[in-house]
Design a protein around this motif. Structure first.
Motif, PDB file in Angstrom:
ATOM      1  N   ASN A 173     -34.619  38.048  17.321  1.00 11.75           N
ATOM      2  CA  ASN A 173     -33.305  38.063  16.754  1.00 11.75           C
ATOM      3  C   ASN A 173     -32.397  37.327  17.875  1.00 11.75           C
ATOM      4  O   ASN A 173     -32.652  37.813  19.026  1.00 11.75           O
ATOM      5  N   TYR A 174     -31.556  36.367  17.398  1.00  9.18           N
ATOM      6  CA  TYR A 174     -30.721  35.983  18.705  1.00  9.18           C
ATOM      7  C   TYR A 174     -29.107  35.579  17.863  1.00  9.18           C
ATOM      8  O   TYR A 174     -29.337  34.837  16.835  1.00  9.18           O
ATOM      9  N   ARG A 175     -28.332  35.858  18.642  1.00  4.98           N
ATOM     10  CA  ARG A 175     -26.931  35.365  18.168  1.00  4.98           C
ATOM     11  C   ARG A 175     -26.316  35.261  19.441  1.00  4.98           C
ATOM     12  O   ARG A 175     -26.379  35.745  20.340  1.00  4.98           O
ATOM     13  N   ASP A 176     -25.282  34.303  19.274  1.00  8.38           N
ATOM     14  CA  ASP A 176     -24.310  33.924  20.437  1.00  8.38           C
ATOM     15  C   ASP A 176     -23.074  33.206  20.029  1.00  8.38           C
ATOM     16  O   ASP A 176     -23.083  32.690  18.914  1.00  8.38           O
ATOM     17  N   GLU A 177     -22.161  33.289  20.961  1.00 12.10           N
ATOM     18  CA  GLU A 177     -20.877  32.579  20.613  1.00 12.10           C
ATOM     19  C   GLU A 177     -20.453  31.919  22.005  1.00 12.10           C
ATOM     20  O   GLU A 177     -20.502  32.399  22.974  1.00 12.10           O
ATOM     21  N   GLY A 178     -20.014  30.568  21.555  1.00 13.07           N
ATOM     22  CA  GLY A 178     -19.576  29.794  22.655  1.00 13.07           C
ATOM     23  C   GLY A 178     -19.107  28.231  22.304  1.00 13.07           C
ATOM     24  O   GLY A 178     -19.029  28.255  21.001  1.00 13.07           O
ATOM     25  N   MET A 179     -19.334  27.637  23.101  1.00  8.99           N
ATOM     26  CA  MET A 179     -18.835  25.988  22.953  1.00  8.99           C
ATOM     27  C   MET A 179     -19.884  25.133  22.322  1.00  8.99           C
ATOM     28  O   MET A 179     -21.351  25.202  23.112  1.00  8.99           O
ATOM     29  N   ALA A 180     -19.896  24.423  21.337  1.00 12.81           N
ATOM     30  CA  ALA A 180     -20.895  23.524  20.884  1.00 12.81           C
ATOM     31  C   ALA A 180     -20.508  22.002  21.267  1.00 12.81           C
ATOM     32  O   ALA A 180     -19.198  21.658  21.155  1.00 12.81           O
ATOM     33  N   SER A 181     -21.294  21.157  21.318  1.00 12.49           N
ATOM     34  CA  SER A 181     -21.268  19.894  21.614  1.00 12.49           C
ATOM     35  C   SER A 181     -22.072  19.150  20.923  1.00 12.49           C
ATOM     36  O   SER A 181     -22.773  19.525  20.096  1.00 12.49           O
ATOM     37  N   TRP A 182     -21.841  17.560  20.718  1.00 16.33           N
ATOM     38  CA  TRP A 182     -23.091  16.999  19.967  1.00 16.33           C
ATOM     39  C   TRP A 182     -23.486  15.682  20.924  1.00 16.33           C
ATOM     40  O   TRP A 182     -22.633  15.408  21.757  1.00 16.33           O
ATOM     41  N   TYR A 183     -24.462  15.230  20.456  1.00 20.36           N
ATOM     42  CA  TYR A 183     -25.054  13.796  21.054  1.00 20.36           C
ATOM     43  C   TYR A 183     -25.125  12.857  20.087  1.00 20.36           C
ATOM     44  O   TYR A 183     -26.016  13.054  18.891  1.00 20.36           O
ATOM     45  N   GLY A 184     -25.291  11.580  20.335  1.00 24.06           N
ATOM     46  CA  GLY A 184     -25.414  10.661  19.399  1.00 24.06           C
ATOM     47  C   GLY A 184     -26.224   9.358  19.751  1.00 24.06           C
ATOM     48  O   GLY A 184     -27.424   9.429  19.977  1.00 24.06           O
ATOM     49  N   ALA A 185     -25.485   8.201  19.887  1.00 26.12           N
ATOM     50  CA  ALA A 185     -26.169   6.701  19.825  1.00 26.12           C
ATOM     51  C   ALA A 185     -27.283   6.956  21.169  1.00 26.12           C
ATOM     52  O   ALA A 185     -28.060   5.964  21.046  1.00 26.12           O
ATOM     53  N   MET A 240     -16.375  18.367  13.704  1.00 28.77           N
ATOM     54  CA  MET A 240     -16.050  18.520  15.433  1.00 28.77           C
ATOM     55  C   MET A 240     -16.103  17.174  15.961  1.00 28.77           C
ATOM     56  O   MET A 240     -16.224  17.246  17.382  1.00 28.77           O
ATOM     57  N   LEU A 241     -15.916  16.078  15.113  1.00 25.70           N
ATOM     58  CA  LEU A 241     -16.510  14.850  15.823  1.00 25.70           C
ATOM     59  C   LEU A 241     -15.208  14.383  16.812  1.00 25.70           C
ATOM     60  O   LEU A 241     -15.364  13.847  17.962  1.00 25.70           O
ATOM     61  N   ASP A 242     -14.075  14.518  16.214  1.00 27.90           N
ATOM     62  CA  ASP A 242     -12.840  14.049  17.093  1.00 27.90           C
ATOM     63  C   ASP A 242     -12.708  14.758  18.283  1.00 27.90           C
ATOM     64  O   ASP A 242     -12.543  13.986  19.287  1.00 27.90           O
ATOM     65  N   LYS A 243     -12.801  16.134  18.530  1.00 25.71           N
ATOM     66  CA  LYS A 243     -12.604  16.701  19.754  1.00 25.71           C
ATOM     67  C   LYS A 243     -13.849  16.732  20.617  1.00 25.71           C
ATOM     68  O   LYS A 243     -13.615  16.587  21.680  1.00 25.71           O
ATOM     69  N   GLY A 244     -14.978  16.702  20.208  1.00 27.34           N
ATOM     70  CA  GLY A 244     -16.231  16.342  20.651  1.00 27.34           C
ATOM     71  C   GLY A 244     -16.932  17.863  20.735  1.00 27.34           C
ATOM     72  O   GLY A 244     -18.306  17.962  21.242  1.00 27.34           O
ATOM     73  N   THR A 245     -16.013  18.924  20.953  1.00 25.12           N
ATOM     74  CA  THR A 245     -16.690  20.036  21.076  1.00 25.12           C
ATOM     75  C   THR A 245     -15.917  21.240  20.137  1.00 25.12           C
ATOM     76  O   THR A 245     -14.857  20.738  19.644  1.00 25.12           O
ATOM     77  N   ALA A 246     -16.366  22.249  19.815  1.00 28.49           N
ATOM     78  CA  ALA A 246     -16.138  23.200  18.987  1.00 28.49           C
ATOM     79  C   ALA A 246     -16.553  24.801  19.158  1.00 28.49           C
ATOM     80  O   ALA A 246     -17.563  24.773  19.728  1.00 28.49           O
ATOM     81  N   PRO A 247     -15.533  25.741  19.109  1.00 24.33           N
ATOM     82  CA  PRO A 247     -16.040  27.027  19.247  1.00 24.33           C
ATOM     83  C   PRO A 247     -17.098  27.397  17.990  1.00 24.33           C
ATOM     84  O   PRO A 247     -16.732  27.311  16.696  1.00 24.33           O
ATOM     85  N   VAL A 248     -17.953  27.984  18.310  1.00 23.45           N
ATOM     86  CA  VAL A 248     -19.180  28.222  17.477  1.00 23.45           C
ATOM     87  C   VAL A 248     -19.832  29.499  17.582  1.00 23.45           C
ATOM     88  O   VAL A 248     -19.781  30.123  18.491  1.00 23.45           O
ATOM     89  N   LYS A 249     -20.306  29.951  16.326  1.00 27.79           N
ATOM     90  CA  LYS A 249     -21.134  31.122  16.339  1.00 27.79           C
ATOM     91  C   LYS A 249     -22.618  30.730  16.091  1.00 27.79           C
ATOM     92  O   LYS A 249     -22.642  30.171  15.148  1.00 27.79           O
ATOM     93  N   ILE A 250     -23.716  31.185  16.572  1.00 28.27           N
ATOM     94  CA  ILE A 250     -25.004  30.506  16.267  1.00 28.27           C
ATOM     95  C   ILE A 250     -25.891  31.644  16.148  1.00 28.27           C
ATOM     96  O   ILE A 250     -25.737  32.865  16.563  1.00 28.27           O
ATOM     97  N   GLU A 251     -26.605  31.822  15.066  1.00 30.76           N
ATOM     98  CA  GLU A 251     -27.679  32.751  14.613  1.00 30.76           C
ATOM     99  C   GLU A 251     -29.084  32.284  14.236  1.00 30.76           C
ATOM    100  O   GLU A 251     -29.046  31.408  13.577  1.00 30.76           O
ATOM    101  N   LEU A 252     -30.134  32.785  15.128  1.00 34.01           N
ATOM    102  CA  LEU A 252     -31.430  32.264  14.651  1.00 34.01           C
ATOM    103  C   LEU A 252     -31.995  33.028  13.349  1.00 34.01           C
ATOM    104  O   LEU A 252     -31.621  34.108  12.824  1.00 34.01           O
ATOM    105  N   ILE A 253     -32.617  31.898  12.723  1.00 32.42           N
ATOM    106  CA  ILE A 253     -32.948  32.467  11.165  1.00 32.42           C
ATOM    107  C   ILE A 253     -34.744  32.325  11.637  1.00 32.42           C
ATOM    108  O   ILE A 253     -35.224  31.302  11.582  1.00 32.42           O
ATOM    109  N   LYS A 254     -35.081  33.601  11.750  1.00 36.63           N
ATOM    110  CA  LYS A 254     -36.433  33.648  12.047  1.00 36.63           C
ATOM    111  C   LYS A 254     -37.569  33.682  10.935  1.00 36.63           C
ATOM    112  O   LYS A 254     -37.145  34.548   9.838  1.00 36.63           O
TER     113      LYS A 254
END
Length: 281
Positions: free
Chosen positions: A100-112, A182-196
């Motif tokens: 079980n894993y849940r977390d909240e924080g900032m997400a970013s993204w990576y591309g080219a 979330m592309l324009d800002k580059g980051t976003a506040p997110v909640k993540i949850e593991l699907i085991k």
């Protein structure tokens, strides 16, 4: 003046010795120092692995509405990418036994910059698929990511390591970031949850999937608007529509819709103006 002097030198037989003298003088000068790369070069290019120093979006910024979420399934952990590791002097531990894993924080993204290069899992990074990078989860893993600023959700397959920036908990592919808005800002506040996943759970999900799929049409702060749309669309389309509230956001969803009609219904909804509609399962 220069032409006349040159002519005089040639005629006097002095031009060749003078040229030789100049060449000798040049050869005696020390070589110009090779241009050194700044200290951040190795960090930004991983020691020259990447041709770009700074990441960027694809040139044409394609529409990713047709890309479907990753489908959680049981996969044995890969041999590559599941060992404790060190990045720029910082040690990281891989969670080998996590249920079980849940977390909240900032997400970013990576591309080219990383597109087409190997991931930590040994696969090739494709920024147009629903994948992500995490510092500690075993590879591969499946995670549900919710943008808490707008209520949008995606499911991604974690097959890479990162992000190695303070305050960020997950790095998303271009496609996933597009769907989360979330592309324009580059980051976003997110909640993540593991699907085991386990073999038995996967078989159960596949059996339930035959009963139908759900579509999310929009997220709005107006509960009255969401409920009015739910009543109208349920009558027009003949499928149940519901409103789910999370904090200040109301999410309008429709389903279950038989698998034989899901693509047609989604296309119809998009044409009607629900451009951000996508499958929840």
């Amino acid at each position: 003046m220069r032409l006349n002097n040159s002519v005089k030198l040639v005629r006097s037989g002095l031009l060749l010795p003078l040229a030789a003298l100049l060449l000798a003088a040049c050869s005696s000068q020390p070589d110009a120092p090779e241009q050194t790369k700044d200290d951040s070069y190795d960090r930004e290019t991983a020691g020259g692995r990447y041709s770009m120093r700074q990441d960027k979006a694809p040139g044409e910024m394609p529409d990713m509405s047709h890309v479907k979420d990753a489908v959680p399934r049981f996969e044995p952990y890969s041999r590559r990418g599941n060992k404790d590791y060190n990045v720029w002097g910082q040690d990281y531990e891989v969670w080998r036994e996590v249920e079980n894993y849940r977390d909240e924080g900032m997400a970013s993204w990576y591309g080219a910059k990383f597109h087409g290069h190997d991931t930590s899992n040994g696969e090739v990074y494709d920024m147009y698929t629903m994948t992500a990078a995490h510092k500690n989860l075993p590879l591969p893993s499946f995670v549900k990511v919710t943008n808490t600023a707008n209520g949008r959700q995606v499911i991604v397959r974690v097959n890479d390591r990162g992000p190695f920036h303070d305050g960020r908990i997950i790095d998303l592919s271009y496609a996933a970031a597009w769907k989360l808005g979330m592309l324009d800002k580059g980051t976003a506040p997110v909640k993540i949850e593991l699907i085991k996943m386990s073999p038995g759970k996967q078989e159960s999900l596949l059996a339930n999937k035959a009963t139908g799929r759900h579509i999310q049409l929009l997220a709005t702060r107006s509960g009255d608007k969401a409920r009015a749309l739910a009543a109208r669309l349920s009558k027009e389309y003949g499928f149940p529509a519901r409103v789910e509230q999370r904090s200040d956001w109301y999410r309008l969803q429709m389903g279950p819709i038989p698998a034989t009609q899901t693509d047609k219904i989604l296309t119809r909804l998009v044409a009607e103006g629900f451009e951000q509609a996508y499958f929840l399962n």
